[in-house]
Motif scaffolding. Structure first.
Motif, short mmCIF file in Angstrom:
data_model
loop_
_atom_site.label_atom_id
_atom_site.label_comp_id
_atom_site.label_asym_id
_atom_site.label_seq_id
_atom_site.Cartn_x
_atom_site.Cartn_y
_atom_site.Cartn_z
N SER A 5 -11.08 4.46 4.90
CA SER A 5 -10.56 4.07 3.60
C SER A 5 -9.07 3.77 3.67
CB SER A 5 -10.82 5.20 2.59
OG SER A 5 -10.27 4.88 1.33
N ARG A 8 -8.62 0.36 5.28
CA ARG A 8 -8.92 -0.73 4.34
C ARG A 8 -7.77 -0.92 3.35
NH1 ARG A 8 -14.14 1.49 4.58
NH2 ARG A 8 -13.77 2.72 2.68
N THR A 9 -7.17 0.17 2.90
CA THR A 9 -6.04 0.07 1.98
C THR A 9 -4.86 -0.61 2.64
OG1 THR A 9 -6.77 2.08 0.85
CG2 THR A 9 -4.50 1.37 0.49
N ARG A 11 -4.95 -2.69 5.19
CA ARG A 11 -5.25 -4.11 5.38
C ARG A 11 -5.10 -4.89 4.08
NH1 ARG A 11 -9.49 -2.18 8.76
NH2 ARG A 11 -10.98 -2.42 7.04
N ARG A 12 -5.52 -4.27 2.98
CA ARG A 12 -5.41 -4.93 1.68
C ARG A 12 -3.94 -5.14 1.30
NH1 ARG A 12 -8.15 -1.52 -0.92
NH2 ARG A 12 -10.20 -2.45 -0.48
N VAL A 13 -3.11 -4.14 1.57
CA VAL A 13 -1.67 -4.25 1.27
C VAL A 13 -1.03 -5.32 2.14
CG1 VAL A 13 0.54 -3.03 1.38
CG2 VAL A 13 -1.47 -1.89 0.41
N ARG A 15 -2.47 -7.89 3.51
CA ARG A 15 -2.93 -9.19 3.08
C ARG A 15 -2.19 -9.64 1.82
NH1 ARG A 15 -7.83 -8.11 3.28
NH2 ARG A 15 -8.25 -7.57 1.09
N TRP A 16 -1.95 -8.71 0.90
CA TRP A 16 -1.21 -9.05 -0.32
C TRP A 16 0.23 -9.42 0.01
CZ3 TRP A 16 3.01 -6.83 -2.85
CH2 TRP A 16 3.26 -7.31 -4.14
#
Length: 303
Positions: A5, A8-9, A11-13, A15-16
């Motif tokens: 988890s 994933r967080t 990677r999401r940050v 990407r943003w």
């Protein structure tokens, strides 16, 4: 499970952040087009406002903020120049306005406490940044405008909320509220302009399609008349030339050859007429048979 988890967080940050960099870390030109009715008058008004921001900002920072004349002028020039730059490069103008505000807030930070002063956004800084945000929202995608608004709010929070100062008039909430209003207004106007441009484009396509259909109908009418009149007569000539030798007893060879020549000429004329009719009936006259255009420009042999 917790590690996955967390990954994933992260990677999401990341990407943003990449999206944010692609949207805001650019100096691409995007000039404000002239108005349909007012032509270049809006550009002149913006340049006049930028001049007023520079003059007013220099006076405010020098007289009320107690900065020396050179520093006050440079900060005010950055704010006014950002407005002019935003006419052609809105994102670069937004960065310049934000940078001028940060530099001004840092320069004023040590001088606060004696007199109440608007900080971190001065009055001229607020006006300049609102104009820049409006010019930006008018020409970029909604996502980019929202990102610029979010970064403006974040910088304001860091300076006023985390860094802070003593004895000043806070302008962070006012600036953030007005920035939201300006971005919403600019985004709405941008969407309205795009919708109008799309309607004009669709109207142009409709008119072009109508003209094309009219042309195709006229060509089909001409092809139909050629087929009904000319092709019929050429077929009759071919048949008569083929039958004529049998109507004469012992016809001479010269007569047979002439009649055969007439028949062949009629058949060749019919073949050429079929090709012309195919061109007239086709939507693409340069390639009526849909074979990519033959090099010699001839049609396939008619059966």
């Amino acid at each position: 499970m917790e590690t996955g988890s967390r990954h994933r967080t992260v990677r999401r940050v990341l990407r943003w952040l990449r999206v944010l960099r692609d949207d805001l870390w650019t100096a691409r030109a995007d000039p404000l087009p002239p108005s349909v009715w007012l032509r270049w008058l809006p550009h002149g008004v913006v340049c006049l406002a930028a001049f007023g921001i520079t003059v007013g900002g220099t006076a405010q920072l020098g007289d009320d903020g107690h900065l020396n004349g050179g520093a006050a002028f440079l900060i005010a020039l950055g704010q006014g120049g950002a407005v002019v730059l935003a006419l052609w490069r809105p994102i670069a103008g937004w960065w310049l306005s934000l940078a001028a505000t940060v530099v001004g807030a840092a320069a004023l930070h040590g001088r606060l406490g004696f007199d109440e002063f608007t900080w971190p956004w001065t009055a001229t800084g607020i006006i300049a940044h609102l104009l820049v945000l409006l010019l930006l929202a008018l020409r970029v995608r909604t996502r980019v405008a929202v990102e610029a608004l979010a970064v403006t709010g974040l910088v304001t929070y860091v300076i006023e909320g985390l860094w802070g100062a003593a004895n000043y008039l806070p302008t962070g909430i006012l600036t953030a509220s007005l920035s939201v209003v300006v971005v919403v207004l600019g985004t709405a106007l941008h969407g309205r302009r795009e919708a109008r441009a799309e309607l004009v484009q669709q109207a142009g396509i409709t008119a072009e399609e109508r003209a094309r259909r009219t042309l195709l109908e006229e060509r089909s009418r001409i092809a139909r008349e050629l087929h009904d009149v000319v092709a019929h007569h050429m077929s009759v000539i071919s048949i008569q030339a083929q039958v004529a030798p049998y109507l004469v007893e012992n016809p001479p060879e010269e007569l047979k050859e002439n009649l055969e020549g007439i028949r062949q000429n009629a058949l060749e004329a019919l073949t050429e007429l079929r090709r012309v009719l195919g061109v007239l009936r086709s939507e693409h006259p340069e390639d009526p048979h849909g074979i990519g255009g033959a090099a010699d420009g001839t049609a396939p042999h008619a059966p």
